[in-house]
Design an enzyme around this catalytic site. Structure first.
Site, PDB file in Angstrom:
ATOM      1  N   LYS A 119       0.827  -1.213   0.000  1.00 40.65           N
ATOM      2  CA  LYS A 119       0.000   0.000   0.000  1.00 40.65           C
ATOM      3  C   LYS A 119       0.857   1.257   0.000  1.00 40.65           C
ATOM      4  O   LYS A 119       0.490   2.268  -0.591  1.00 40.65           O
ATOM      5  CB  LYS A 119      -0.967  -0.006   1.188  1.00 40.65           C
ATOM      6  CG  LYS A 119      -2.011  -1.095   1.021  1.00 40.65           C
ATOM      7  CD  LYS A 119      -3.277  -0.860   1.817  1.00 40.65           C
ATOM      8  CE  LYS A 119      -4.346  -1.862   1.385  1.00 40.65           C
ATOM      9  NZ  LYS A 119      -5.316  -2.175   2.427  1.00 40.65           N
ATOM     10  N   LYS A 204      -6.158 -12.798  -7.795  1.00 40.01           N
ATOM     11  CA  LYS A 204      -7.337 -13.122  -7.014  1.00 40.01           C
ATOM     12  C   LYS A 204      -8.379 -12.003  -7.150  1.00 40.01           C
ATOM     13  O   LYS A 204      -8.019 -10.830  -7.169  1.00 40.01           O
ATOM     14  CB  LYS A 204      -6.923 -13.272  -5.541  1.00 40.01           C
ATOM     15  CG  LYS A 204      -7.977 -13.909  -4.660  1.00 40.01           C
ATOM     16  CD  LYS A 204      -7.460 -14.160  -3.248  1.00 40.01           C
ATOM     17  CE  LYS A 204      -8.635 -14.444  -2.324  1.00 40.01           C
ATOM     18  NZ  LYS A 204      -8.261 -14.573  -0.923  1.00 40.01           N
ATOM     19  N   LYS A 207     -11.801  -6.650  -4.086  1.00 42.74           N
ATOM     20  CA  LYS A 207     -12.770  -5.564  -3.967  1.00 42.74           C
ATOM     21  C   LYS A 207     -12.187  -4.241  -4.408  1.00 42.74           C
ATOM     22  O   LYS A 207     -12.892  -3.339  -4.800  1.00 42.74           O
ATOM     23  CB  LYS A 207     -13.218  -5.422  -2.503  1.00 42.74           C
ATOM     24  CG  LYS A 207     -14.313  -6.377  -2.119  1.00 42.74           C
ATOM     25  CD  LYS A 207     -15.031  -5.896  -0.870  1.00 42.74           C
ATOM     26  CE  LYS A 207     -14.234  -6.240   0.367  1.00 42.74           C
ATOM     27  NZ  LYS A 207     -14.927  -5.842   1.600  1.00 42.74           N
TER      28      LYS A 207
END
Ligand code: TRP
Length: 339
Positions: A119, A204, A207
């Protein structure tokens, strides 16, 4: 009357963030399994809004998302008479314990978390644009789990580093202050399907991916599901190469099998050499058929907010004493003042 420990079912704890829309990967990989196994355990399922605010959220949307996720938990089959379903910030013990852990965890442990590093990288490494909450995120997660002395935590393998840290925090606290926390395990005997992105079947389903055809939301109407599956990545072969399907085709087959619960044998009789157009049509119909009752139940629950809020309130009231007792212990052990 106290139930003898040997008769008690193991407690499990898990949670999801109320951000973005829950998708079929969340459902097939986690939610549906929670529903299937709930009666074998003493289950606590949380909606972790305090984790959500580690990145900026619109307040109104966040509040609404908490109830939406709660409705989806129930629509997916969690039984509120058995499973506790509540929102993290309803119980202040989460942040109380998180602070105590923050003061026990070495800085270096958190700096080594790959999710934090990823991040930070996304933010271009600019430390002034990264919230401290993102750094402390795994400490709060450890508090979530250890507060309830959970034995098992059903999460995907993307959470395994956080789980390792949770165990290390528990062990460190126990060593410094005396045995206080149960050391939780990650794995349940059953694992869910791993669903990949429709646009990029090597990643994967996530969201936070921004691409429009990446994931299928649990709330997507049938037409949108058809469009997204229609655009899903396959490969240049004419039909399903059963022995060696590409990643995209393999993902569509996984989605079909997970929703249908067909056996491997039935799959292997049905799909070989099927043209991609026909494959996509079958997958679309299966997904839509299975989403329909979830969406119907979701809509009912969202129309019945008093009931939904009653579930959240009742669950929180039921589990809060467990959390409060743990915090009381942790405060006492660390010497925090109370009268
Ligand atoms: N970090 C988890 C995720 O992103 C969410 C989470 C927060 C969680 N606290 C938890 C999961 C406690 C399991 C247990 O998926």
């Amino acid at each position: 009357m106290e139930i003898p420990a040997a008769l008690m079912k193991p407690r499990i704890f898990s949670g999801m963030q109320p951000t973005g829309e829950l998708h079929i990967g969340n459902y097939l990989g986690a939610l549906r399994n929670w529903a299937r196994i709930q009666y074998d355990y003493e289950p606590i399922f949380c909606i972790v809004d305090q984790h959500a605010i580690t990145v900026r959220q619109d307040p109104k949307t966040l509040r609404e998302s908490c109830e939406k996720v709660a409705a989806l938990y129930l629509a997916a089959g969690l039984d509120p008479a058995h499973s506790a379903v509540f929102v993290q910030s309803q119980i202040s013990a989460h942040v109380e314990l998180a602070w105590i852990f923050t003061c026990t965890v070495p800085f270096g442990w958190l700096g080594r978390m790959t999710q934090f590093k990823a991040k930070t990288l996304q933010a271009g490494g600019n430390q002034d644009s990264i919230g401290t909450g993102l750094f402390l995120y795994p400490v709060l997660m450890a508090a979530d789990i250890l507060l309830y002395q959970a034995k098992l935590v059903p999460v995907g393998d993307d959470q395994s580093q956080h789980m390792e840290l949770t165990r290390n925090i528990a062990a460190r606290f126990n060593k410094l202050y005396g045995r206080t926390f149960e050391i939780p395990a990650t794995k349940l005997p059953m694992v869910g399907a791993r669903i990949m992105g429709l646009d990029d079947p090597t990643r994967k389903m996530s969201k936070s991916a921004n691409a429009p055809n990446h994931s299928i939301s649990l709330l997507d109407p049938p037409g949108r599901v058809r469009k997204k599956i229609g655009r899903a990545k396959t490969d240049s072969q004419p039909g399903v190469n059963w022995e060696n399907p590409g990643a995209g085709v393999s993902n569509l087959l996984t989605i079909f099998q997970a929703f249908s619960d067909w056996s491997d044998e039935r799959m292997s009789l049905h799909f070989p050499d099927m043209r991609y157009g026909a494959l996509k049509k079958e997958v679309t119909e299966m997904v839509n058929a299975k989403l329909e009752p979830i969406q119907r139940r979701f809509a009912e629950l969202m129309d019945n907010r008093d009931y939904l809020r009653g579930v959240l309130r009742g669950s929180a009231a039921r589990v809060a004493p467990i959390a409060e007792e743990t915090v009381r212990q942790a405060k006492k052990r660390t010497g925090l003042y109370s009268l």
